[in-house]
Design an enzyme around this catalytic site. Sequence first.
Site, PDB file in Angstrom:
ATOM      1  N   HIS A 114       0.800  -1.235   0.000  1.00  0.00           N
ATOM      2  CA  HIS A 114       0.000   0.000   0.000  1.00  0.00           C
ATOM      3  C   HIS A 114       0.831   1.282   0.000  1.00  0.00           C
ATOM      4  O   HIS A 114       0.524   2.230   0.720  1.00  0.00           O
ATOM      5  CB  HIS A 114      -0.957   0.004   1.187  1.00  0.00           C
ATOM      6  N   HIS A 183      -9.637   1.821   0.459  1.00  0.00           N
ATOM      7  CA  HIS A 183      -9.564   0.674   1.367  1.00  0.00           C
ATOM      8  C   HIS A 183     -10.663   0.740   2.443  1.00  0.00           C
ATOM      9  O   HIS A 183     -10.390   0.482   3.622  1.00  0.00           O
ATOM     10  CB  HIS A 183      -8.181   0.609   2.004  1.00  0.00           C
ATOM     11  N   GLU A 314     -11.794  -4.108  -2.763  1.00  0.00           N
ATOM     12  CA  GLU A 314     -10.899  -3.083  -3.288  1.00  0.00           C
ATOM     13  C   GLU A 314     -10.680  -3.295  -4.787  1.00  0.00           C
ATOM     14  O   GLU A 314      -9.990  -4.229  -5.184  1.00  0.00           O
ATOM     15  CB  GLU A 314      -9.560  -3.129  -2.564  1.00  0.00           C
TER      16      GLU A 314
END
Length: 348
Positions: A114, A183, A314
């Site tokens: 991420h 997210h 996601e």
Amino acid sequence: RFWGAMTDVKREVFGRMPREEGGGVVEKFVLKSDSVKVEILSLGCIIAALETKGRDGKFSDVVLGFDTLEGYTRKHPFFGAVVGRVANRIAKGRFTVDGKEYQLFLNNGPNSLHGGARGFDKVLWSPQVLPNGVCFFRLSPDGEEGYPGDLKVWVTYTLSGGELAINYQAQTSKTTPINLTNHAYFNLAGQGSRDIYDHEISIEADSYLPVDDTKIPTGEVAAVQGTSFDLRQPVELGKHLQKFCLDGFDHNFCLQQAQARRLVARACHLPTGRAMEVHTTQPGIQFYTGNNLDGSLKGKGAIAYPKHSAFCLETQNWPDAVNKPHFPNALLRPGEEYNHTTWLVFNT
């Protein structure tokens, strides 16, 4: 579709960043239609609340998060945030572009996750209010978190009736991998509800990506047919996990490779009648069932968030695509535009 109903947009101060983080003002933007109310922060473009109507006409907040800024400035599992420059995992935090190797910070075992140590979720964005939403902009400088190129990024949230659209656009000065997603952690029974076992989930995918023990795709694109990953027909999550003795999902499902909008997933909570459809232009969707939540984090209303108390859908490129030539292209080159949209449609 009835376009007459207006979306109301308000902005207010949510808090101030700690001095060591630059001390900037964090704003909250409240988007409200007749059926949905969304609160979005200028920190990490975070969806801090999303209220939607149940069958009884009552509003409930269906996303995990915190009441105050302090919760979001401490460590948390990316609640509601836009993650990048590259969402999901890059194996060993390494990739090569035009013959040059880049090494990223490792923040997920042996991998980069991420965007790294201080990804897009942890920075302040510059907001601009729109008639029916808000557009956030930031320039990610060349070398930020080890990534090449000055990357200009725009994330736009617009609300129309029961539909929240999230559009991502980006331009770069040097070839760089990019993969942007939001997210948000959902529980359609209302955030703070104990689990998601009574939710029905379906995902329009004929294949998924098996992963190794560090959650990196092996490279195989496996058929869902005859496996626990066949979610083409709705399954009740609790029964499904039990039937297949699963700890939960944290996998990428491979969608049709089309740049057009298409329906890719649906979640439904029969007791309240709340339903959510996910439409996207992206090639993949990571289905995650909150396996790493452990009750140690206290969210809104000081309620603990235990394992399996929320799910994420996601929409994104496939994980580690930058290192897998047969996966969809993960690179953005100068002169090109990255442009993807995901639509969350709430109804009863």
